[in-house]
Write a protein that holds these residues in place. Structure first.
Motif, mmCIF file in Angstrom:
data_model
loop_
_atom_site.group_PDB
_atom_site.id
_atom_site.type_symbol
_atom_site.label_atom_id
_atom_site.label_comp_id
_atom_site.label_asym_id
_atom_site.label_seq_id
_atom_site.Cartn_x
_atom_site.Cartn_y
_atom_site.Cartn_z
ATOM 1 N N GLY A 130 4.208 10.741 -4.721
ATOM 2 C CA GLY A 130 5.592 11.126 -4.952
ATOM 3 C C GLY A 130 6.329 11.567 -3.702
ATOM 4 O O GLY A 130 7.253 12.378 -3.764
ATOM 5 N N PHE A 131 5.948 11.038 -2.538
ATOM 6 C CA PHE A 131 6.634 11.440 -1.309
ATOM 7 C C PHE A 131 8.016 10.802 -1.222
ATOM 8 O O PHE A 131 8.315 9.790 -1.869
ATOM 9 C CB PHE A 131 5.806 11.088 -0.069
ATOM 10 N N SER A 132 8.861 11.381 -0.389
ATOM 11 C CA SER A 132 10.195 10.850 -0.146
ATOM 12 C C SER A 132 10.119 9.799 0.961
ATOM 13 O O SER A 132 9.509 10.032 2.010
ATOM 14 C CB SER A 132 11.137 11.983 0.268
ATOM 15 N N TRP A 133 10.762 8.646 0.724
ATOM 16 C CA TRP A 133 10.759 7.592 1.739
ATOM 17 C C TRP A 133 11.452 8.054 3.015
ATOM 18 O O TRP A 133 11.068 7.677 4.119
ATOM 19 C CB TRP A 133 11.424 6.326 1.197
ATOM 20 N N SER A 134 12.475 8.863 2.877
ATOM 21 C CA SER A 134 13.172 9.370 4.067
ATOM 22 C C SER A 134 12.264 10.306 4.864
ATOM 23 O O SER A 134 12.296 10.313 6.102
ATOM 24 C CB SER A 134 14.451 10.105 3.655
ATOM 25 N N GLU A 135 11.433 11.067 4.152
ATOM 26 C CA GLU A 135 10.496 11.959 4.836
ATOM 27 C C GLU A 135 9.463 11.149 5.626
ATOM 28 O O GLU A 135 9.152 11.465 6.779
ATOM 29 C CB GLU A 135 9.794 12.848 3.810
ATOM 30 N N LEU A 136 8.949 10.086 5.010
ATOM 31 C CA LEU A 136 7.982 9.240 5.697
ATOM 32 C C LEU A 136 8.630 8.530 6.887
ATOM 33 O O LEU A 136 8.026 8.434 7.967
ATOM 34 C CB LEU A 136 7.404 8.210 4.721
ATOM 35 N N LEU A 137 9.852 8.030 6.704
ATOM 36 C CA LEU A 137 10.544 7.338 7.788
ATOM 37 C C LEU A 137 10.779 8.264 8.977
ATOM 38 O O LEU A 137 10.598 7.865 10.136
ATOM 39 C CB LEU A 137 11.874 6.785 7.282
ATOM 40 N N ALA A 138 11.174 9.489 8.710
ATOM 41 C CA ALA A 138 11.394 10.450 9.799
ATOM 42 C C ALA A 138 10.101 10.703 10.559
ATOM 43 O O ALA A 138 10.090 10.794 11.802
ATOM 44 C CB ALA A 138 11.944 11.757 9.235
ATOM 45 N N LEU A 139 9.009 10.791 9.824
ATOM 46 C CA LEU A 139 7.705 11.003 10.443
ATOM 47 C C LEU A 139 7.334 9.820 11.353
ATOM 48 O O LEU A 139 6.885 9.995 12.483
ATOM 49 C CB LEU A 139 6.670 11.196 9.340
ATOM 50 N N LEU A 140 7.552 8.595 10.847
ATOM 51 C CA LEU A 140 7.211 7.400 11.615
ATOM 52 C C LEU A 140 8.114 7.231 12.835
ATOM 53 O O LEU A 140 7.664 6.780 13.893
ATOM 54 C CB LEU A 140 7.289 6.161 10.720
ATOM 55 N N LEU A 141 9.388 7.581 12.687
ATOM 56 C CA LEU A 141 10.312 7.476 13.815
ATOM 57 C C LEU A 141 9.926 8.431 14.948
ATOM 58 O O LEU A 141 10.073 8.111 16.127
ATOM 59 C CB LEU A 141 11.745 7.747 13.350
ATOM 60 N N ARG A 142 9.427 9.589 14.580
ATOM 61 C CA ARG A 142 8.990 10.534 15.612
ATOM 62 C C ARG A 142 7.783 9.974 16.371
ATOM 63 O O ARG A 142 7.693 10.100 17.593
ATOM 64 C CB ARG A 142 8.643 11.872 14.962
ATOM 65 N N SER A 143 6.862 9.357 15.638
ATOM 66 C CA SER A 143 5.719 8.713 16.304
ATOM 67 C C SER A 143 6.192 7.570 17.193
ATOM 68 O O SER A 143 5.711 7.390 18.322
ATOM 69 C CB SER A 143 4.725 8.191 15.260
ATOM 70 N N TRP A 203 0.824 -1.213 0.000
ATOM 71 C CA TRP A 203 0.000 0.000 0.000
ATOM 72 C C TRP A 203 0.860 1.266 0.000
ATOM 73 O O TRP A 203 0.548 2.241 -0.696
ATOM 74 C CB TRP A 203 -0.920 -0.001 1.218
ATOM 75 N N LEU A 204 1.920 1.261 0.774
ATOM 76 C CA LEU A 204 2.793 2.438 0.808
ATOM 77 C C LEU A 204 3.470 2.654 -0.540
ATOM 78 O O LEU A 204 3.654 3.803 -0.980
ATOM 79 C CB LEU A 204 3.839 2.278 1.917
ATOM 80 N N HIS A 205 3.845 1.567 -1.196
ATOM 81 C CA HIS A 205 4.448 1.689 -2.524
ATOM 82 C C HIS A 205 3.454 2.295 -3.510
ATOM 83 O O HIS A 205 3.815 3.169 -4.318
ATOM 84 C CB HIS A 205 4.908 0.317 -3.012
ATOM 85 N N GLY A 206 2.201 1.858 -3.448
ATOM 86 C CA GLY A 206 1.182 2.425 -4.329
ATOM 87 C C GLY A 206 0.934 3.895 -4.056
ATOM 88 O O GLY A 206 0.783 4.696 -4.985
ATOM 89 N N ALA A 207 0.901 4.267 -2.769
ATOM 90 C CA ALA A 207 0.697 5.672 -2.424
ATOM 91 C C ALA A 207 1.887 6.528 -2.856
ATOM 92 O O ALA A 207 1.722 7.672 -3.290
ATOM 93 C CB ALA A 207 0.477 5.804 -0.921
ATOM 94 N N GLN A 208 3.089 5.967 -2.760
ATOM 95 C CA GLN A 208 4.279 6.716 -3.173
ATOM 96 C C GLN A 208 4.252 7.020 -4.666
ATOM 97 O O GLN A 208 4.657 8.105 -5.101
ATOM 98 C CB GLN A 208 5.538 5.914 -2.793
ATOM 99 N N LYS A 209 3.773 6.074 -5.457
ATOM 100 C CA LYS A 209 3.670 6.311 -6.897
ATOM 101 C C LYS A 209 2.688 7.441 -7.212
ATOM 102 O O LYS A 209 2.904 8.220 -8.145
ATOM 103 C CB LYS A 209 3.221 5.028 -7.605
ATOM 104 N N GLN A 210 1.614 7.524 -6.438
ATOM 105 C CA GLN A 210 0.610 8.551 -6.674
ATOM 106 C C GLN A 210 1.033 9.902 -6.122
ATOM 107 O O GLN A 210 0.894 10.936 -6.782
ATOM 108 C CB GLN A 210 -0.722 8.123 -6.042
#
Length: 484
Positions: free
Chosen positions: A400-413, A391-398
């Motif tokens: 265009g977010f940066s994986w590092s940006e998402l990872l930083a967000l998740l690490l903060r949570s 699902w995350l791969h599909g959302a990234q294609k639509q």
């Protein structure tokens, strides 16, 4: 209506309905046995397969369509009427074979009542979809709460009179009738009652993909209960159903209300701005920090939670509950991907990912169900790893977010949740994993965990902290106005 006002109404609606649902669930768990609840649970898995086609995705079509014309409205109405009647017929035809498969005659009258409810559902679906598109969540709240209240009252009355699992079916029918009646009050004057054929192909083309997506999702999510009913027994289905209900409580507390707002908001952001990236990232940060905190609490304090809500006869539901809480936690980063893709009109992509996810869940949960209830939950948790990544791969294609940006967000949570986890860990050390008095550790976890979560949000500068400050300012302003 503003985004925050829409979310506020959605949460008020969902929490009111959830309070009724939890209260009725606690009572019903003491009025019925696990086997009786298992009868209704396996029935509803089959019904959910048919229900996935209840409006053939016409409601979602109405939500995401940019240039909506009168012909589209009449075509949507046509599809909704036809789909409701067709689903009722399919449910009736499946009643007898399903009762033979499980050797359970009580399934037939249950499915007959549910089938009748789907005929009435068609008459509220049109108003519901239009109100969603218009972001009129106050009207939606009235529709859903009035229907839930009447349905719950009927269910509890019949269960108290010892009618057994069919009490739940009568409650479902009354809910559908009430929803349809209130829906007519909110139906816009410009909506014609006579169906139309023009634009029908466009509605069905989009909606059929959404319906197939729903079917695949039901197969993947409900296969555990159907497999347990055949490979184990209906008692096992009842245990799994209650464990799954507790693990899914976060979805009912937060995600149901969030999803109700997210789809129309993501669709509007895509229509007006071409992308819903920032709203999706912000919402994902909110649901992960809240959902992971909930999952940790349920996993560590599952025993007192089950004992308090359902009683000692449900103690065997605790082991699968812990694994299902883990499954929910794994899936949370991808929880809003479906809404963002449907809001962008990506029905094909949603269907492909859902079918892959269903196959993965089907294999893992069926293999586990052949062993035990806990193994079925373990299989489901294992399946969520590839599902969430897909699902995350599909959302990234639509998006265009940066994986590092998402990872930083998740690490903060995750950092916030690690601090919150201190509370339930200390409570387990103090009271043990199976306390005789469950209320004390649960209240301590709720109060202590809540305060520590606020501290963690501020300490790690989580995006949710700004929302907390905004809410606090709103409350102060309102209290000052009332004192004045």
């Amino acid at each position: 209506m503003s985004t925050r006002r829409a979310i506020a109404f959605s949460f008020l609606d969902r929490y009111a309905a959830l309070a009724l649902s939890i209260g009725s669930s606690v009572i019903i768990s003491r009025l019925m046995t696990p086997a009786e609840i298992g009868v209704y649970s396996v029935t509803m898995v089959f019904v959910s397969l048919a229900a996935a086609f209840r409006d053939l995705g016409a409601g979602q079509f109405l939500l995401q369509k940019r240039a909506l014309e009168p012909r589209h409205l009449r075509a949507v109405w046509t599809v909704m009427i036809a789909a409701g009647c067709l689903m009722a017929l399919l449910i009736l035809l499946g009643a007898w074979p399903l009762s033979l498969f499980y050797d359970e005659p009580r399934i037939v009258p249950i499915m007959a009542l549910i089938a009748l409810g789907y005929v009435f559902n068609s008459f509220g679906a049109m108003s519901y979809a239009w109100l969603m598109r218009s972001l009129r969540f106050e009207a939606l709240a009235m529709m859903r709460f009035s229907a839930t209240l009447t349905g719950t009252a009927v269910t509890l009355l019949l269960a108290w009179k010892q009618y057994g699992p069919i009490s739940l079916a009568w409650g479902s029918l009354v809910t559908a009738v009430t929803n349809a009646a209130v829906g007519q009050y909110y139906r816009p004057d410009g909506f014609r009652w006579w169906p139309g054929r023009e634009g029908l192909r466009e509605v069905v083309s989009f909606g059929s993909k959404i319906s197939l997506t729903s079917v695949a999702g039901v197969i993947g999510g409900g296969m555990s209960e159907m497999a347990l009913g055949k490979l184990q027994d209906l008692h096992s289905v009842g245990l799994y159903s209650r464990a799954n209900g507790l693990a899914a409580m976060f979805s009912r507390l937060v995600m149901d209300a969030t999803n109700a707002v997210a789809l129309p908001l993501f669709a509007r952001a895509t229509r007006e701005h071409g992308s819903s990236l920032q709203p999706w990232l912000r919402a994902t940060s909110y649901v992960t920090v809240l959902g992971w905190s909930f999952a940790v609490g349920v996993a560590l304090l599952g025993s007192p939670l089950v004992l308090l809500l359902y009683g000692a006869q449900w103690g065997d539901a605790v082991p699968p509950l812990r694994w299902l809480a883990l499954a929910m936690a794994i899936n949370l980063p991808a929880a809003l991907c479906t809404q963002v893709l449907i809001g962008a009109g990506q029905a094909d992509r949603v269907l492909r990912i859902t079918m892959m996810a269903a196959l993965c869940q089907l294999v893992c949960t069926t293999a586990g169900a052949a062993i035990s209830v806990e193994a079925a939950a373990q299989g489901f948790a294992l399946s969520q790893v590839p599902v969430a990544l897909a699902w995350l791969h599909g959302a990234q294609k639509q998006l265009g977010f940066s994986w590092s940006e998402l990872l930083a967000l998740l690490l903060r949570s995750a950092a916030c949740v690690a601090l919150v986890a201190v509370v339930p860990i200390l409570l387990v050390l103090r009271y043990g994993s199976h306390p005789a008095a469950p209320l004390v550790p649960l209240l301590a976890a709720l109060g202590g965990g809540g305060m520590l979560l606020l501290l963690a949000l501020r300490l790690f500068k989580h995006p949710l902290w700004s929302e907390c400050l905004r809410m606090a300012g709103f409350i102060r302003a309102k209290s000052g106005f009332l004192r004045g």
